[in-house]
Write an enzyme that holds these catalytic residues in place. Structure first.
Site, short mmCIF file in Angstrom:
data_model
loop_
_atom_site.label_atom_id
_atom_site.label_comp_id
_atom_site.label_asym_id
_atom_site.label_seq_id
_atom_site.Cartn_x
_atom_site.Cartn_y
_atom_site.Cartn_z
N SER A 182 -29.82 20.35 -23.58
CA SER A 182 -30.91 20.37 -24.56
C SER A 182 -31.26 21.75 -25.09
CB SER A 182 -32.16 19.74 -23.94
OG SER A 182 -32.59 20.47 -22.80
N HIS A 210 -29.81 13.51 -25.10
CA HIS A 210 -29.59 14.06 -26.44
C HIS A 210 -28.27 13.61 -27.05
CE1 HIS A 210 -33.04 16.81 -26.85
NE2 HIS A 210 -32.97 16.91 -25.53
N LYS A 241 -36.19 10.17 -28.02
CA LYS A 241 -35.60 11.18 -28.91
C LYS A 241 -35.02 10.51 -30.14
CE LYS A 241 -35.10 14.56 -25.24
NZ LYS A 241 -35.91 13.86 -24.23
#
Length: 393
Positions: A182, A210, A241
């Site tokens: 990240s 991610h 996310k």
């Protein structure tokens, strides 16, 4: 006269402030998007994880509103007592299909998913081999497990193999890595990790927080990206996310998810995710299952912005994803850079120690499918201007 028993808190805050490590928590007014209002100022948003624009997507909002009418605002129970709704089961079924896994189980967050799965599959007498830059939730999950923790050099399969070779006496061995890191934006060497795990009989686990909605076909993640279906034992994902909502999940075999429903402590002892969030996540999965257009737009914006920033002389490290670290060095300079950008109309936060090592402070830019090229061009010009003022290129 004795000190107040919480004086240490004041002293700790002062030390953080003096070192330039005190975090300035800004306030968002309104929904996430390409442009947002922060602390009363309209700014170009370059630091949220809203990769695909789902956080304010009309289909997700409509699904959430409908779910509130049907199920109310909260579950009022943990999943194992009275908190599992038909929506939770539908989301888990669709996530498993999307990931190409046999089964999936959802949790309150990606953080909770890691706290659930790691202590459930390893304990005292076992060994965890963890990439040195793994996320804090992995670190905390490993600590809770009471297993022996060995950190291997970041994305270094040779170091992993050397260290696992010395641990043949362990009851169980677990290799854990982030899929996309990240703060760096680089991708784990998952094929090599899987090969080492198979050689030494270790369990493999990847946290793809991610990578979901970013890597692989239509955003199916790092396992799909490397075509490793059936070779990774535990896939952890987040729904906060790219999916734009909140929640986490574990995908894998049905026996694994059945086991986590019995032994995953956040599943057992923390209230279920409200129906509105679950329904919105289902809508997000449906959109990605039907089309990869948003994922393609995200990658187009990423290539465009990163090429312009490199041409301007900025150091972006080894990123291979929309996570774009603009390296500054000293945390106080990075904070000054971030503040000057904010005054210019750009919201891009500085990140320093302890999130990243001392001397490696950066502005972390997060690209989104909601951005357009005119705004991205304008943003790179503001970065150039600020870099020139502060002597950073």
């Amino acid at each position: 006269m004795s000190m107040n028993k919480l004086d240490f808190v004041t002293e700790a805050l002062e030390k953080l402030k003096d070192a330039g490590l005190l975090i300035n928590i800004r306030t968002i007014e309104g929904p996430q998007g390409s442009w947002i209002t922060v602390d009363g100022k309209k700014v170009f948003n370059l630091c949220s994880n809203n990769y695909l624009g789902f956080a304010n997507n009309p289909q997700l909002k409509s699904a959430a509103q409908k779910a509130i009418e049907e199920y109310g605002v909260g579950p009022a129970a943990v999943r194992t007592i009275a908190g599992t709704t038909a929506l939770h089961k539908e989301l888990e079924r669709k996530l498993a299909l999307f990931k190409g896994a046999e089964s999936a189980i959802t949790f309150q967050s990606g953080f909770c998913a890691n706290l659930a799965v790691i202590p459930a599959i390893v304990g005292e007498g076992d060994v965890v081999l963890s990439d040195e830059l793994n996320h804090a939730s992995i670190i905390d999950g490993c600590r809770l497990s009471r297993a022996k923790i060995i950190r291997y050099e970041h994305c270094n399969p040779a170091d992993l193999q050397a260290k696992i070779s010395d641990e043949k006496g362990a009851c169980r061995m677990l290799i854990i890595t982030d899929g996309v890191f990240s703060m760096e934006g680089d991708i784990a060497p998952l094929p090599e990790i899987v090969e080492i795990a198979e050689k030494f009989g270790a369990i493999t686990m990847v946290d793809d927080a991610h990578g979901e909605g970013v890597l692989g076909r239509g955003g199916r993640g790092i396992v799909d990206h490397f075509n490793l279906h059936g070779k990774v034992d535990v896939e952890v994902g987040t729904l906060s996310k790219a999916f734009g909502v909140v929640g986490g999940y574990v995908a894998g075999s049905k026996r694994l998810t059945d086991y986590l429903a019995q032994r995953g402590r956040p599943f057992l002892f923390s209230s279920a995710v409200p129906a509105a969030g679950v329904a919105a996540c289902i809508a997000g999965v449906d959109i990605l299952t039907a089309s990869d257009s948003l994922v393609k737009r995200l990658w187009d914006n990423t290539a465009f912005f990163q090429e312009k920033m490199k041409a301007a002389g900025f150091h972006l490290g080894n990123t291979k994803t929309p996570i774009t670290p603009v390296f500054i060095g000293e945390v106080k300079i990075a904070q000054d850079f971030s503040q000057r950008l904010f005054e210019e109309g750009i919201f891009a936060q500085a990140i320093g120690y302890p999130t990243v090592p001392i001397g490696r402070a950066r502005i972390r830019v997060m690209l989104s499918a909601t951005h357009n090229r005119d705004d991205l061009t304008w943003a790179t010009e503001r970065f150039e201007k600020t870099g020139e003022l502060l002597g950073i290129r």
